[in-house]
Design an enzyme around this catalytic site. Structure first.
Site, PDB file in Angstrom:
ATOM      1  N   TYR A   1     -12.475 -48.272 -30.914  1.00  3.50           N
ATOM      2  CA  TYR A   1     -11.023 -47.901 -30.681  1.00  3.50           C
ATOM      3  C   TYR A   1      -9.945 -48.634 -29.986  1.00  3.50           C
ATOM      4  CZ  TYR A   1     -13.148 -44.224 -33.531  1.00  3.50           C
ATOM      5  OH  TYR A   1     -13.925 -43.393 -34.309  1.00  3.50           O
TER       6      TYR A   1
ATOM      7  N   PRO B   1      -6.707 -41.221 -39.391  1.00  2.00           N
ATOM      8  CA  PRO B   1      -6.756 -40.591 -40.802  1.00  2.00           C
ATOM      9  C   PRO B   1      -5.503 -39.694 -41.052  1.00  2.00           C
ATOM     10  CG  PRO B   1      -8.790 -40.166 -39.525  1.00  2.00           C
ATOM     11  CD  PRO B   1      -7.767 -40.885 -38.685  1.00  2.00           C
TER      12      PRO B   1
ATOM     13  N   HIS C   1      -7.535 -41.380 -33.720  1.00  2.00           N
ATOM     14  CA  HIS C   1      -9.107 -41.142 -33.794  1.00  2.00           C
ATOM     15  C   HIS C   1      -9.843 -41.126 -32.635  1.00  2.00           C
ATOM     16  CE1 HIS C   1     -12.740 -40.881 -36.066  1.00  2.00           C
ATOM     17  NE2 HIS C   1     -12.231 -41.390 -37.369  1.00  2.00           N
TER      18      HIS C   1
ATOM     19  N   SER D   1     -16.825 -40.708 -45.592  1.00  2.00           N
ATOM     20  CA  SER D   1     -16.894 -39.775 -44.889  1.00  2.00           C
ATOM     21  C   SER D   1     -16.667 -38.576 -45.396  1.00  2.00           C
ATOM     22  CB  SER D   1     -15.508 -40.080 -43.738  1.00  2.00           C
ATOM     23  OG  SER D   1     -16.220 -39.451 -42.315  1.00  2.00           O
TER      24      SER D   1
HETATM   25  N1  COA Z   1     -31.246 -28.010 -52.731  1.00  2.00           N
HETATM   26  C1  COA Z   1     -30.271 -27.340 -52.595  1.00  2.00           C
HETATM   27  N2  COA Z   1     -29.555 -27.170 -51.453  1.00  2.00           N
HETATM   28  C2  COA Z   1     -29.535 -28.017 -50.768  1.00  2.00           C
HETATM   29  C3  COA Z   1     -30.521 -29.226 -50.887  1.00  2.00           C
HETATM   30  C4  COA Z   1     -31.297 -29.239 -52.018  1.00  2.00           C
HETATM   31  N3  COA Z   1     -32.100 -30.474 -51.991  1.00  2.00           N
HETATM   32  N4  COA Z   1     -30.075 -30.056 -49.639  1.00  2.00           N
HETATM   33  C5  COA Z   1     -29.056 -29.746 -49.041  1.00  2.00           C
HETATM   34  N5  COA Z   1     -28.600 -28.657 -49.608  1.00  2.00           N
HETATM   35  C6  COA Z   1     -27.592 -27.636 -49.233  1.00  2.00           C
HETATM   36  C7  COA Z   1     -27.654 -27.675 -47.568  1.00  2.00           C
HETATM   37  O1  COA Z   1     -28.731 -26.595 -47.245  1.00  2.00           O
HETATM   38  C8  COA Z   1     -26.147 -27.154 -47.324  1.00  2.00           C
HETATM   39  O2  COA Z   1     -26.065 -25.709 -47.394  1.00  2.00           O
HETATM   40  P1  COA Z   1     -24.585 -24.985 -46.876  1.00  2.00           P
HETATM   41  O3  COA Z   1     -23.566 -25.425 -47.689  1.00  2.00           O
HETATM   42  O4  COA Z   1     -25.095 -23.642 -47.106  1.00  2.00           O
HETATM   43  O5  COA Z   1     -24.874 -25.303 -45.673  1.00  2.00           O
HETATM   44  C9  COA Z   1     -25.553 -28.064 -48.264  1.00  2.00           C
HETATM   45  O6  COA Z   1     -26.430 -28.264 -49.321  1.00  2.00           O
HETATM   46  C10 COA Z   1     -24.873 -29.340 -47.967  1.00  2.00           C
HETATM   47  O7  COA Z   1     -25.851 -30.207 -47.382  1.00  2.00           O
HETATM   48  P2  COA Z   1     -25.861 -31.779 -47.685  1.00  2.00           P
HETATM   49  O8  COA Z   1     -24.947 -32.057 -48.562  1.00  2.00           O
HETATM   50  O9  COA Z   1     -27.325 -32.191 -47.829  1.00  2.00           O
HETATM   51  O10 COA Z   1     -25.481 -32.391 -46.256  1.00  2.00           O
HETATM   52  P3  COA Z   1     -24.298 -31.913 -45.097  1.00  2.00           P
HETATM   53  O11 COA Z   1     -23.484 -31.188 -45.545  1.00  2.00           O
HETATM   54  O12 COA Z   1     -25.071 -31.372 -43.970  1.00  2.00           O
HETATM   55  O13 COA Z   1     -23.773 -33.220 -44.703  1.00  2.00           O
HETATM   56  C11 COA Z   1     -23.600 -35.124 -43.191  1.00  2.00           C
HETATM   57  C12 COA Z   1     -24.387 -34.503 -44.443  1.00  2.00           C
HETATM   58  C13 COA Z   1     -24.191 -36.424 -42.780  1.00  2.00           C
HETATM   59  C14 COA Z   1     -22.060 -35.513 -43.910  1.00  2.00           C
HETATM   60  C15 COA Z   1     -23.395 -34.380 -41.975  1.00  2.00           C
HETATM   61  O14 COA Z   1     -24.489 -34.011 -41.544  1.00  2.00           O
HETATM   62  C16 COA Z   1     -22.421 -34.904 -41.026  1.00  2.00           C
HETATM   63  O15 COA Z   1     -22.857 -35.556 -40.124  1.00  2.00           O
HETATM   64  N6  COA Z   1     -21.189 -34.566 -41.142  1.00  2.00           N
HETATM   65  C17 COA Z   1     -20.210 -35.121 -40.164  1.00  2.00           C
HETATM   66  C18 COA Z   1     -19.732 -36.447 -40.739  1.00  2.00           C
HETATM   67  C19 COA Z   1     -18.567 -36.889 -39.857  1.00  2.00           C
HETATM   68  O16 COA Z   1     -18.465 -37.292 -38.681  1.00  2.00           O
HETATM   69  N7  COA Z   1     -17.320 -37.040 -40.388  1.00  2.00           N
HETATM   70  C20 COA Z   1     -16.254 -37.281 -39.723  1.00  2.00           C
HETATM   71  C21 COA Z   1     -15.788 -38.774 -39.545  1.00  2.00           C
HETATM   72  S1  COA Z   1     -14.094 -38.857 -38.873  1.00  2.00           S
END
Ligand code: COA
Length: 648
Positions: A130, A143, A365, A576
């Site tokens: 940054y 963003p 950011h 993202s």
């Molecule tokens: N079967 C059924 N359900 C499942 C599954 C499977 N095989 N795998 C995952 N799921 C469910 C999870 O339990 C979760 O349920 P919920 O909605 O009840 O919480 C949901 O599906 C979403 O899980 P998933 O899509 O696997 O991942 P996530 O939402 O945890 O996202 C990342 C993953 C990497 C995006 C997240 O951990 C992350 O790091 N987010 C931040 C990103 C970030 O920093 N963004 C900003 C940048 S500016």
């Protein structure tokens, strides 16, 4: 006789500022001694917020330094799709030499650093990703976050919405200040909540080579921008009572009356410039006392609120065209002849409330990731839906102050250049924001698949469909389970993702084969994600080793100039997930000149996407990418259902 005096000094990040603060204290105490006969009470407050973790009140684990051998093995897997056999053989030799040579030395130095810092990466990341980055924050870093669109019937409606937004933000800030935001969890692991504390009152300051951050958590005023005029508005009256909604509306109405013509010399546009150019203009401006006071006033405010001119939002019939227009306003204000000068892009939180219903924020950011900002959006949207009691009126509101800037001919010329530069940026960014509403994450979960990995594979397939080559692909994973954690890169392009794309695009393959390839690609992605969330990805570790070499005067190892590195780190798909409950979405520009950005908000039954590409690149086209993405989502859905039917 004066009754009370409050002397407040705010210092920003890092050691030199802390030293300055300590040096400043005796001066303030001396002043206190001088004033004592005349005042009954005097309070000296020093705000000090560090840009990196200095305490660990949540008692979180420290970001690990991955084992060198593990990173190298993982690295070889992620570069494989981008190389032919000969190139891959060369890279394999190179990384083995690194592993048995310089790599060991750098690893030992990095491990030493990790013992000396609460988070070995935090400060490095803030600086390299940054503050030292010289391209404009507009498009390249900040963003936009579009709130659900509004349809204001009158200016009063617009101002009521704006007043409520400010009050909601204050309520949210008070929850943060009082540690009342529930600690977020990832499974059983609590996440670091420090980023929440850094979003209000924060401003980036342009500086040659490396910008600075100014933190001002105790501020009591906001900056309002209208027609490119900048105002100071106090949110508390002289009686120390917070203005209620009607009173804030009155203040905003006064601001509008005081700025009924567009200010063509508005200096806000300078914040959209290349950082070194803006730093030069900033120094020129700050030489003047009046300007310096005005600049610091903006830096110290809680947030900026931009009251924007109308943009013809509801003349557009297509809801996705409206989303795209809103996204553009929130990323760059659509240039100097629209709302591009009605901004202060250095402020962490900059609300936009447009006359015809574009609402949202642009966020700088450097202090935080998107998630705390998306939670803020949900909080505001819920607040707006409630019918709150108006609350007590302050009996002594203060008048808004029009901030003055003396614009010399040199700065005037810089403003003109900034206008041209912003306009070229705007013209070169193609955006396509849309809602995919055939299904959402419920369907994907029903298939027992991870929604995030599934959507990442849809982007891999879309890219391959268009370009017929593997697309290096960045996804951010939060490393907030560690103290001071920010992100790690998920390298979403894998041997399995490319195999999946090829299988899907070959009409001779059966739904069962396609579905098996999809599941294998999703598993591979999920596996990498789990490691990235634990700080065990490839990119931050390799960055740490490179910075260790630079800091210790060691020659940068050849692996960093190898084709494998440059190709696999040239992120043609920059993505993202920014999830929210409401129908909002985040949007930003691509990472590389021949790439796409894709920010997405997967909701139960639909997915909001914001995609972008650069117009001047002949290889990329946002409309084609969107079509390819929608086609991929449809095909993936169909093969999953067909493969179940064929099993029966
Ligand atoms: N079967 C059924 N359900 C499942 C599954 C499977 N095989 N795998 C995952 N799921 C469910 C999870 O339990 C979760 O349920 P919920 O909605 O009840 O919480 C949901 O599906 C979403 O899980 P998933 O899509 O696997 O991942 P996530 O939402 O945890 O996202 C990342 C993953 C990497 C995006 C997240 O951990 C992350 O790091 N987010 C931040 C990103 C970030 O920093 N963004 C900003 C940048 S500016």
């Amino acid at each position: 006789m004066l009754t009370s005096v409050k002397v407040q000094e705010t210092f920003n990040q890092d050691g030199e500022d802390l030293t300055k603060m300590l040096r400043g204290l005796p001066k303030l105490r001396g002043l206190k001694g001088f004033l004592e006969p005349y005042v009954t009470s005097m309070q000296i407050t020093c705000n000090y917020t560090s840009s990196h973790s200095t305490t660990n009140s949540q008692n979180l684990p420290r970001l690990p330094v991955p084992k060198l051998k593990d990173t190298i093995e993982k690295y070889l897997l992620t570069v494989r799709p981008h190389l032919n056999d000969e190139e891959f053989a060369k890279t394999t030799t190179l990384v083995k030499d690194f592993l048995n040579g310089t790599g060991q030395k750098l690893q030992a130095l990095l491990e030493k650093r990790s013992k000396e810092h609460l988070n070995w990466l935090e400060e490095w990341w803030l600086n390299t990703a940054y503050l030292e980055y010289r391209d404009p924050v507009v498009v390249f870093s900040s963003p936009g976050l579009a709130f659900p669109l509004e349809k204001f019937e009158s200016q009063k409606n617009q101002l009521q919405y704006a007043a409520k937004t400010l009050l909601a933000a204050l309520e949210y800030k008070s929850l943060i200040d009082n540690n009342q935001i529930p600690v977020e969890m990832m499974g059983k692991n609590p996440l670091d909540m420090q980023q929440y504390k850094k979003i209000f009152g924060t401003c980036r300051i342009p500086w040659e080579k490396r910008d600075k951050l100014s933190y001002n958590n105790d501020s009591k005023h906001v900056t309002i921008i209208h027609n490119n005029h900048i105002f100071h508005v106090d949110l508390w009256g002289d009686d120390n009572i917070l203005l209620n909604e009607d009173q804030i509306v009155e203040q905003l109405s006064k601001v509008i009356k005081l700025s009924n013509t567009v200010n063509n010399e508005g200096i806000g546009i300078l914040t959209s410039e290349n950082r070194d150019r803006w730093a030069k203009a900033y120094q020129l401006l700050a030489n003047d006392k009046i300007n310096k006071t005005s600049l610091e006033d903006v830096q110290r405010s809680i947030v900026v609120l931009c009251l924007d001119a109308p943009v013809g939002l509801w003349k557009l019939k297509d809801p996705d065209a409206r989303r795209t227009l809103a996204g553009a306003q929130l990323i760059h204000g659509n240039g100097s002849s629209s709302n591009g000068g009605n901004r202060w892009f250095d402020k962490t939180v900059q609300f936009v409330v447009g006359a015809d219903g574009v609402t949202g924020l642009t966020y700088e950011h450097s202090p935080a990731e998107g998630q705390p900002i998306a939670v803020l959006m949900d909080f505001i949207v819920q607040y707006l839906a409630k019918n709150k009691n108006p609350g007590p009126r302050s009996s002594r509101p203060r008048e808004p102050t029009h901030l003055k800037f003396n614009v010399s001919s040199d700065v005037g010329a810089m403003i003109n250049t900034a206008k041209k530069n912003l306009d070229s940026l705007v013209n070169n960014l193609e955006l396509n924001c849309f809602q995919y509403n055939k299904y959402g994450k419920n369907f994907i979960k029903e298939q027992k698949l991870s929604p995030d990995s599934y959507l990442q594979m849809a982007m891999q397939l879309a890219f391959y469909r268009l370009h017929k080559v593997p697309g290096a692909h960045y996804e951010s994973a939060a490393t907030r389970m560690y103290i001071g954690g920010r992100t790690e890169t998920i390298r979403s392009c894998s041997i399995e993702s490319v195999e999946f794309a090829r299988t899907m695009l070959n009409a001779n393959n059966s739904p069962k084969e396609k579905s098996a390839a999809l599941k294998s690609a999703i598993n591979s992605h999920k596996n990498y994600t789990v490691q990235a969330l634990q700080g065990l990805g490839v990119d931050r570790h390799l960055l740490g080793l490179k910075l260790t070499a630079i800091e210790n005067g060691i020659e940068i190892p050849k692996i960093y100039s190898d084709k494998a590195f440059t190709k696999s780190a040239h992120m043609r798909i920059s993505t993202s997930q920014v999830a929210s409950k409401c129908d909002g979405f985040m949007c930003y520009g691509p990472l590389v000149s021949d790439g796409y950005a894709t920010c997405y908000n997967p909701r139960a039954n639909d997915i909001n996407f914001a995609t972008s590409a650069f117009v001047d690149n002949p290889d990329t086209d946002c409309v084609k990418y969107r079509n390819a993405l929608e086609q991929s989502l449809q095909d993936m859905h169909d093969v999953l259902l067909q493969s179940i039917t064929s099993k029966l």
